[in-house]
Design an enzyme around this catalytic site. Structure first.
Site, short mmCIF file in Angstrom:
data_model
loop_
_atom_site.label_atom_id
_atom_site.label_comp_id
_atom_site.label_asym_id
_atom_site.label_seq_id
_atom_site.Cartn_x
_atom_site.Cartn_y
_atom_site.Cartn_z
N THR A 41 0.67 -1.49 0.22
CA THR A 41 0.08 -0.44 -0.15
C THR A 41 0.72 0.96 -0.17
OG1 THR A 41 -1.40 -1.03 1.36
CG2 THR A 41 -1.61 1.35 1.22
N HIS A 50 -1.90 15.35 3.73
CA HIS A 50 -2.47 15.56 3.89
C HIS A 50 -2.88 16.46 4.95
CE1 HIS A 50 -5.25 13.33 1.30
NE2 HIS A 50 -4.89 12.51 2.11
N VAL A 172 5.70 -14.04 7.53
CA VAL A 172 5.34 -14.74 9.14
C VAL A 172 4.51 -14.92 8.88
CG1 VAL A 172 5.46 -13.58 11.23
CG2 VAL A 172 6.49 -12.79 9.76
N LYS A 249 -12.11 10.95 1.21
CA LYS A 249 -11.77 12.00 0.99
C LYS A 249 -11.97 12.12 -0.60
CE LYS A 249 -7.69 12.06 2.83
NZ LYS A 249 -8.28 11.22 4.02
N ARG A 310 -6.34 -0.01 0.57
CA ARG A 310 -5.94 0.65 1.26
C ARG A 310 -6.70 -0.44 2.96
NH1 ARG A 310 -9.60 3.10 -1.85
NH2 ARG A 310 -9.71 5.57 -1.77
N SER A 337 -5.85 5.59 4.87
CA SER A 337 -5.62 7.45 4.80
C SER A 337 -6.65 8.14 6.01
CB SER A 337 -6.11 7.82 3.54
OG SER A 337 -5.89 8.82 3.12
N CYS A 402 12.53 7.54 -21.51
CA CYS A 402 11.83 8.72 -20.67
C CYS A 402 11.81 9.70 -20.22
CB CYS A 402 10.42 7.78 -21.14
SG CYS A 402 10.23 7.02 -21.81
N CYS A 437 6.73 5.57 -22.48
CA CYS A 437 6.53 3.75 -22.79
C CYS A 437 6.84 3.03 -22.03
CB CYS A 437 8.15 3.90 -24.00
SG CYS A 437 9.50 3.48 -22.99
C1 LIG Z 1 -5.90 4.17 -2.84
C2 LIG Z 1 -5.11 5.12 -1.89
C3 LIG Z 1 -4.76 6.34 -1.20
C4 LIG Z 1 -3.87 6.68 -0.16
N1 LIG Z 1 -3.90 7.70 -0.14
C5 LIG Z 1 -3.28 8.70 0.36
C6 LIG Z 1 -2.93 9.67 0.82
O1 LIG Z 1 -2.68 11.03 -0.79
N2 LIG Z 1 -2.20 10.33 1.84
C7 LIG Z 1 -2.12 9.02 3.16
O2 LIG Z 1 -1.77 10.10 3.68
N3 LIG Z 1 -2.16 8.37 2.43
C8 LIG Z 1 -2.96 7.47 1.95
N4 LIG Z 1 -3.15 6.49 2.35
C9 LIG Z 1 -2.85 5.73 2.66
C10 LIG Z 1 -1.56 4.54 3.13
O3 LIG Z 1 -0.74 4.61 1.64
C11 LIG Z 1 -1.15 3.82 3.98
O4 LIG Z 1 -2.17 4.41 5.28
C12 LIG Z 1 0.42 3.54 4.55
O5 LIG Z 1 1.03 3.08 2.42
C13 LIG Z 1 -0.21 2.55 5.79
O6 LIG Z 1 1.25 1.97 5.10
P1 LIG Z 1 1.76 0.19 6.43
O7 LIG Z 1 4.08 0.61 6.06
O8 LIG Z 1 0.53 0.59 7.25
O9 LIG Z 1 1.26 -0.80 5.42
P2 LIG Z 1 1.30 -1.43 3.91
O10 LIG Z 1 2.38 -0.51 3.25
O11 LIG Z 1 0.83 -2.33 3.67
O12 LIG Z 1 2.88 -2.51 4.73
C14 LIG Z 1 2.31 -3.10 5.40
C15 LIG Z 1 3.35 -4.43 5.23
O13 LIG Z 1 4.03 -5.81 5.36
C16 LIG Z 1 4.24 -6.66 5.11
N5 LIG Z 1 3.39 -7.85 5.70
C17 LIG Z 1 2.35 -7.78 5.73
N6 LIG Z 1 1.83 -9.16 5.86
C18 LIG Z 1 2.76 -10.18 6.61
C19 LIG Z 1 3.73 -10.94 6.61
N7 LIG Z 1 2.89 -12.61 7.43
N8 LIG Z 1 5.16 -11.52 6.72
C20 LIG Z 1 5.55 -10.58 6.31
N9 LIG Z 1 5.07 -9.27 5.74
C21 LIG Z 1 3.91 -9.16 6.07
C22 LIG Z 1 3.43 -6.23 3.09
O14 LIG Z 1 4.15 -7.42 2.14
C23 LIG Z 1 4.05 -4.44 3.51
O15 LIG Z 1 5.05 -4.35 3.26
C24 LIG Z 1 -4.06 5.34 0.99
C25 LIG Z 1 -3.96 4.62 0.46
C26 LIG Z 1 -4.57 3.73 -0.62
C27 LIG Z 1 -4.98 2.41 -1.17
#
Ligand SMILES: Cc1cc2nc3c(=O)[nH]c(=O)nc-3n(C[C@H](O)[C@H](O)[C@H](O)COP(=O)(O)OP(=O)(O)OC[C@H]3O[C@@H](n4cnc5c(N)ncnc54)[C@H](O)[C@@H]3O)c2cc1C
Length: 479
Positions: A41, A50, A172, A249, A310, A337, A402, A437
């Site tokens: 994500t 934001h 994990v 949003k 999300r 988000s 590019c 490309c």
């Molecule tokens: C469409 C969309 C738009 C968004 N826009 C915004 C925005 O504009 N601004 C904003 O602030 N936020 C935004 N967000 C939210 C933001 O992207 C997330 O809140 C954030 O990236 C979450 O990060 P995270 O590290 O918690 O999760 P993730 O990035 O999902 O990381 C979790 C990690 O855990 C790992 N994992 C899961 N299970 C296991 C396992 N069993 N063993 C080992 N590893 C594992 C995964 O591989 C992954 O790398 C948006 C999200 C989406 C989907």
């Protein structure tokens, strides 16, 4: 070896927490099932920092978003990440939305975010391409755009440079308490740690449920986007939002840090946490909603569509804190988000409010917050560039036409502590393959460079995940 802290997940949450922990004398390990940091994500979002006007006052989302936003300028300077505070503009297109705009201004005040209500004429002056029927707007100057790819990768690079161990490509499978330590079993090995931090994104409820029954759910809520080529300045000057709804949003139009434009996201519940497909009806709806705000979006300039999921918690707020059963298991769960915007503040909150209660934190004397700077030849003057090429001719060899990415930049990335292991990982770091490309020309060169660097056959180089090898066999061997 017993680790002090084991973090599950190298997304933006896990990476920035690891970086914060690397400033203390602790043995920390991060484990992620993907072959790169920030490969889920954290790389597939709108990349908006934001301002924090929208979350419900009093929630963790509101508090950490506003705090996180303020931390971005210094964080991005240290991590050499592109961040621009271009401001956001939420627009009212219909008369009945004006009242909602005023309500949003009140909410902003409660959250401590500076905003300004604008008349229709003021909006049109700031945004000449806005729908001429616009009725008013809410300007939030502190909102910004960030490069989400390098934010996570550079955060993890900083953590590793400061002593954190990173194990990629390990899922994990189970977590069990054995006396004073947690035993974490993965697809490759077994680890012991005094404290486990669960930052597993859409799977954070599943990881939590490995140690106790969980009374909330994290569901994937998919968002689909268009990406437009970087063809001209000024289509929009701010992040343009509609009024928020219960779906979030809303569909935005913004430029990105690389000068492209992004339009989206949709908002659809998904039973499949791995489904990152895009589909025409959803994208048509995105297009319709976006053109209501900016009618002249040139959709003939679209170079890519993509989607992200999300990690939406049923609690409607981030789930951050100790597990019920044990204060050595810390959840950073359901970070939907504004998780990206909140991420630096989430890291501070987790370490200061939770880790510090169970481990003694002694600051490292040799902690280095800033990364070794990257050279970006396209930002140099002709003379500076010539001098650089004289010193290192690799900076004169263009690999991606590019995006004008040089061999020198690619080699620099490969020399770092979280090197790109796939074509996509290199793309996220350098933009090679991000242009019009979409890698059509540079991909063979990139595969060759990666194969030579890792001293493997080209058939071993992956596009992204396991099983995504690109070169199956030599053309003459093809049946
Ligand atoms: C469409 C969309 C738009 C968004 N826009 C915004 C925005 O504009 N601004 C904003 O602030 N936020 C935004 N967000 C939210 C933001 O992207 C997330 O809140 C954030 O990236 C979450 O990060 P995270 O590290 O918690 O999760 P993730 O990035 O999902 O990381 C979790 C990690 O855990 C790992 N994992 C899961 N299970 C296991 C396992 N069993 N063993 C080992 N590893 C594992 C995964 O591989 C992954 O790398 C948006 C999200 C989406 C989907």
């Amino acid at each position: 070896m017993i680790f002090d802290v084991l973090i599950v997940g190298a997304g933006v949450s896990g990476s920035l927490i690891a970086r914060k922990l690397s400033s203390y004398d602790l043995k920390t390990i991060v484990i992620d099932k993907e072959n790169d940091a920030g490969n889920v994500t954290s790389m597939a979002n709108s990349a908006i920092v934001h301002s924090g006007y929208d979350p419900v006052p009093g929630t963790l989302k509101a508090k950490l978003n506003v705090q996180g936003n303020k931390m971005f300028p210094k964080l991005c300077e240290d991590l050499d990440v592109h961040f621009e505070q271009i401001g956001s503009l939420t627009v009212a297109i219909y008369d009945d939305q004006i009242k909602l705009l005023s309500d949003l201004a009140i909410r902003s005040k409660e959250n401590g975010v500076e905003v300004k209500l604008l008349s229709a004429e003021e909006v049109k002056k700031l945004e000449p391409n806005i729908n001429p029927n616009v009725k008013g707007g809410l300007l939030a100057p502190s909102a910004g755009i960030v490069n989400p790819f390098t934010l996570t990768v550079h955060a993890m690079e900083s953590a590793v440079d400061n002593g954190v161990t990173l194990h990629l490509g390990e899922e994990v499978l189970s977590i069990k308490k054995d006396g004073d330590v947690y035993v974490v079993k993965t697809t490759k090995d077994e680890y012991q740690a005094k404290v486990v931090i669960n930052a597993a994104g859409v799977y954070s409820d599943k990881i939590h449920s490995m140690i106790e029954p969980v009374d909330y759910k994290v569901t994937a809520r998919k968002g689909e986007y268009f990406v437009l080529d970087h063809y001209k300045e000024g289509l929009v000057n701010h992040v343009i939002f509609p009024l928020p709804s219960e779906k979030g949003k809303g569909i935005l139009v913004s430029k990105t840090t690389s000068g492209n434009y992004i339009v989206g996201p949709s908002s659809e519940w998904s039973d499949d946490k791995e489904d990152l497909s895009t589909d025409k009806p959803t994208l048509d709806a995105v297009r319709k909603a976006a053109t209501e705000m900016v009618p002249s979006i040139p959709f003939n300039q679209v170079i890519r569509t993509f989607s992200g999921n999300r990690p939406t918690p049923s609690t409607h707020d981030f789930v951050i804190g100790f597990a019920k059963k044990d204060n050595h298991f810390i959840n950073v769960s359901g970070i939907e988000s504004p998780g990206l915007a909140s991420s630096p503040a989430i890291a501070e909150y987790v370490v200061n409010e939770f880790v510090s209660k169970v481990l003694s934190l002694k600051e490292k004397k040799d902690y280095k917050p800033a990364l070794r700077k990257r050279i970006n030849p396209s930002k140099l003057s002709v003379n500076e560039r010539n001098a650089l090429i004289k010193k290192d001719p690799d900076y004169g060899e263009i690999i991606c036409n590019c995006e004008k990415v040089t061999l020198g930049e690619i080699k620099d990335e490969l020399s770092r502590s979280v090197p790109p292991m796939s074509v996509k990982a290199l793309k996220k770091r350098t933009r090679a393959g991000f242009g019009k490309c979409q890698g059509g020309f540079c991909q063979p060169l990139v595969i060759k460079i990666l194969a030579e660097h890792f001293n493997v056959d080209m058939s071993k180089i992956k596009l992204d995940k396991d099983g995504s090898e690109i070169c199956k066999y030599l053309t003459k061997e093809a049946k």
